[in-house]
Design a protein around this motif. Structure first.
Motif, short mmCIF file in Angstrom:
data_model
loop_
_atom_site.label_atom_id
_atom_site.label_comp_id
_atom_site.label_asym_id
_atom_site.label_seq_id
_atom_site.Cartn_x
_atom_site.Cartn_y
_atom_site.Cartn_z
N ILE A 97 0.90 -1.32 -0.07
CA ILE A 97 0.02 -0.02 -0.05
C ILE A 97 0.85 1.13 -0.13
CG2 ILE A 97 -1.49 1.49 1.24
CD1 ILE A 97 -2.92 -1.32 2.13
N GLY A 98 2.02 1.32 0.71
CA GLY A 98 2.79 2.36 0.70
C GLY A 98 3.48 2.73 -0.63
N PHE A 99 3.81 1.70 -1.41
CA PHE A 99 4.40 1.75 -2.59
C PHE A 99 3.27 2.31 -3.97
CE2 PHE A 99 7.84 -1.26 -1.27
CZ PHE A 99 8.62 -0.16 -1.27
N LYS A 100 1.84 1.84 -3.37
CA LYS A 100 0.88 2.43 -4.35
C LYS A 100 0.33 3.73 -4.00
CE LYS A 100 -0.60 -2.22 -5.98
NZ LYS A 100 -0.29 -1.67 -7.21
N SER A 101 0.87 4.26 -2.93
CA SER A 101 0.35 5.79 -2.35
C SER A 101 0.89 6.73 -3.26
CB SER A 101 0.83 6.12 -0.83
OG SER A 101 2.32 6.12 -0.99
N GLN A 102 0.46 7.95 -3.17
CA GLN A 102 0.89 9.19 -3.90
C GLN A 102 2.15 9.29 -4.10
OE1 GLN A 102 -1.55 10.82 -5.84
NE2 GLN A 102 -2.92 8.93 -4.90
N VAL A 103 2.99 8.95 -2.98
CA VAL A 103 4.39 9.37 -2.82
C VAL A 103 5.45 8.16 -2.95
CG1 VAL A 103 4.15 11.41 -1.37
CG2 VAL A 103 4.24 8.95 -0.35
N ARG A 104 4.79 6.79 -3.16
CA ARG A 104 5.37 5.76 -3.40
C ARG A 104 6.49 5.51 -2.49
NH1 ARG A 104 5.11 8.34 -7.98
NH2 ARG A 104 7.33 8.73 -7.86
N ALA A 105 6.04 5.56 -0.99
CA ALA A 105 6.96 5.52 0.04
C ALA A 105 6.41 4.38 0.92
CB ALA A 105 7.58 6.68 0.67
N SER A 106 7.56 3.65 1.64
CA SER A 106 7.03 2.50 2.65
C SER A 106 8.13 2.19 3.43
CB SER A 106 6.84 1.15 1.71
OG SER A 106 6.05 0.41 2.46
N LEU A 107 7.65 1.44 4.66
CA LEU A 107 8.57 1.06 5.55
C LEU A 107 8.70 -0.41 5.92
CD1 LEU A 107 6.47 3.74 8.10
CD2 LEU A 107 8.78 4.24 7.02
N ALA A 108 9.66 -0.61 6.74
CA ALA A 108 9.98 -2.09 7.19
C ALA A 108 10.78 -1.63 8.38
CB ALA A 108 10.36 -2.91 6.04
N ASN A 123 5.29 17.88 -8.59
CA ASN A 123 6.44 18.62 -8.13
C ASN A 123 6.54 18.46 -6.54
OD1 ASN A 123 7.06 19.92 -10.50
ND2 ASN A 123 5.46 21.29 -10.04
N TRP A 124 5.81 17.26 -6.11
CA TRP A 124 5.86 17.19 -4.64
C TRP A 124 7.51 16.60 -4.25
CZ3 TRP A 124 3.41 18.60 -0.87
CH2 TRP A 124 3.18 17.87 0.36
N ASP A 125 8.34 16.16 -4.79
CA ASP A 125 9.74 16.06 -4.44
C ASP A 125 10.37 17.37 -4.19
OD1 ASP A 125 9.39 13.38 -4.34
OD2 ASP A 125 10.38 12.89 -6.21
N GLU A 126 9.99 18.29 -4.90
CA GLU A 126 10.32 19.61 -4.57
C GLU A 126 9.90 20.46 -3.56
OE1 GLU A 126 9.91 18.80 -7.88
OE2 GLU A 126 11.94 17.80 -7.82
N ILE A 127 8.55 20.15 -3.25
CA ILE A 127 7.63 21.00 -2.33
C ILE A 127 7.87 20.45 -0.81
CG2 ILE A 127 4.98 21.17 -1.69
CD1 ILE A 127 4.36 21.38 -4.70
N PHE A 128 7.81 19.01 -0.80
CA PHE A 128 7.85 18.50 0.39
C PHE A 128 8.86 19.01 1.38
CE2 PHE A 128 9.28 14.69 3.14
CZ PHE A 128 8.25 14.85 4.37
N PRO A 129 10.04 19.06 0.84
CA PRO A 129 11.34 19.46 1.87
C PRO A 129 11.12 20.82 2.49
CG PRO A 129 12.25 18.26 -0.08
CD PRO A 129 10.52 18.39 -0.58
N ASN A 130 10.47 21.55 1.73
CA ASN A 130 10.22 23.17 1.98
C ASN A 130 8.90 23.36 2.75
OD1 ASN A 130 12.56 23.96 1.08
ND2 ASN A 130 11.70 23.71 -1.03
N THR A 131 8.08 22.24 2.98
CA THR A 131 6.65 22.29 3.68
C THR A 131 6.70 22.76 5.01
OG1 THR A 131 5.68 20.56 2.10
CG2 THR A 131 4.40 21.05 4.20
N LYS A 132 5.90 23.76 5.38
CA LYS A 132 6.02 24.04 6.94
C LYS A 132 5.01 23.45 7.72
CE LYS A 132 7.16 28.84 5.47
NZ LYS A 132 7.06 30.33 5.45
N TYR A 133 5.27 23.45 8.99
CA TYR A 133 4.45 22.50 9.83
C TYR A 133 4.46 22.99 11.50
CZ TYR A 133 8.77 20.28 11.13
OH TYR A 133 9.94 19.93 11.45
N LYS A 134 3.61 22.86 12.18
CA LYS A 134 3.59 23.10 13.28
C LYS A 134 3.14 22.05 14.30
CE LYS A 134 1.90 26.50 17.02
NZ LYS A 134 0.88 27.62 17.41
#
Length: 397
Positions: free
Chosen positions: A186-197, A359-370
């Protein structure tokens, strides 16, 4: 009427004879079947082939136990080599007379060297073959997958079953996020194609020269390849972003103004809410985490309402810093959105995500959060104050 009865009788006899005569032509005895409980996949030294190790139930265990009590092995290891996983599994017929059955497999262990190069072929095979189940646990070996399977776990005769039991315990109340094949895909099929183990390793010490198995840290994958590893401490905080994990806990030492104070608080996750704020200049997230706490250790301090409030405030500050550091690592070191920011945008504002996806790979590193925490101390344990009073206790309040 007699002709009809004769016809029915003849057909019934033909059916019965065909069943009796053909029922055992292609039989396989139980002692000729080897059930695969775990599979370990390593990259061969030549850099091109795969070494596949199967942990099989020993079909001769009962016989060996009768002949030599206490010396029978409940499982055996068999290793085969091939150009790919399919080829390696097929080559087991060249080294074993047993019929191999994968329907009872519990764990799939992949070596780090394999994960670095890419696991698309392996995952495609185990997803496509009907004998593998979506509930099989996925693990990444810090070194050799075969070494993991050949290392015995004291409480289990079969290593793969022991690994499965460890993963089940982590799912209920642990510090490492367990991942099965279904969740991994499911992680690889998500919008960002990332998963964990989870990461498994063999730790050898003077007391345990043969080594013992430890499951710690978390491997992060992106586009089928390993991109980094989260520490054990960082892995604890992943649970705050996964709703399916309840009861996960974090043990945090609370720093205080006095060096003599010692406070250890156990944190229980209750809920996490993530709000999205999308503007023309970018997107930001507000992460609100709700938790309850229980005092596990307390020395040189007497509890009152002011002290309890201070413990709650200090705990919130520590958790906010730790969770922020995890998000920052995902942004700067890994550039892998395992937090789930993209999925939140996709679910709540699919049109906006359509313009951001490429462009998410360029947007994500600069995404702000609190990040903010709301911690409530609900349990003090069996006692209120420490049973041992220190002479300097009064000075530290």
């Amino acid at each position: 009427m007699k002709a009809r009865n004769k016809f029915v009788l003849v057909n019934a006899l033909i059916f019965m004879c065909s069943t009796i005569l053909t029922g055992c032509i292609d039989k396989t005895e139980l002692n000729e079947i080897a059930l695969v409980i775990g599979i370990g996949i390593d990259k061969d030294k030549d850099g091109e082939s795969l070494l596949v190790t199967l942990e099989l139930t020993n079909p001769n265990t009962n016989k060996e136990s009768q002949d030599s009590p206490g010396k029978a092995n409940s499982s055996i290891l068999e290793t085969s080599k091939g150009k790919n996983l399919s080829d390696a599994l097929q080559n087991f017929t060249q080294i074993s007379t047993l019929a191999i059955d994968f329907t009872h497999i519990q764990v799939i262990v992949m070596s780090k060297s394999l994960c670095v190069e890419g696991i698309d072929g392996v995952i495609d095979y185990v997803s496509r073959d009907r004998q593998f189940r979506n509930l099989n646990w996925i693990l990444m070996a810090e070194d050799s997958a075969r070494d993991v399977l050949k290392t015995k776990i004291p409480s289990d005769d079969i290593t793969s079953l022991g690994l499965s039991n460890m993963m089940n315990k982590l799912r209920k109340n642990g510090s490492i996020l367990p991942v099965d094949l279904n969740r991994f895909i499911i992680g690889f099929k998500s919008q960002v194609r990332a998963s964990l183990a989870p990461v498994v390793r063999v730790e050898k010490t003077e007391d345990e020269p043969k080594g013992r198995i430890k499951i710690e840290k978390t491997a992060v994958f992106k586009n089928d390849r390993l991109v980094g590893v989260l520490t054990t401490e960082e892995s604890k905080y992943l649970a705050w972003f996964h709703r399916r994990i309840k009861g996960n806990l974090v043990v945090s030492p609370i720093k205080s103004a006095s060096k003599n104070e010692n406070i250890v608080v156990q944190i229980f996750k209750e809920d996490t809410k993530i709000n999205t704020n999308i503007k023309d200049d970018g997107v930001s997230f507000e992460i609100k985490c709700i938790a309850t706490a229980e005092i596990k250790e307390l020395t040189n301090l007497k509890l009152n309402s002011a002290v309890i409030n201070r413990i709650e405030t200090n705990t919130e500050q520590i958790l906010e810093v730790q969770l922020s550091e995890l998000i920052n690592k995902c942004q700067t070191n890994l550039n892998a959105d395992i937090i789930g920011f993209a999925e939140i945008i996709y679910n709540n504002n699919p049109e906006k995500w359509g313009s951001m996806k490429e462009n998410w790979d360029e947007i994500f590193p600069n995404t702000k959060y609190k990040v903010s925490f709301d911690v409530t101390l609900k349990k003090l344990g069996m006692i209120k104050d420490s049973p041992i009073e220190n002479e300097e206790e009064g000075k530290s309040q």
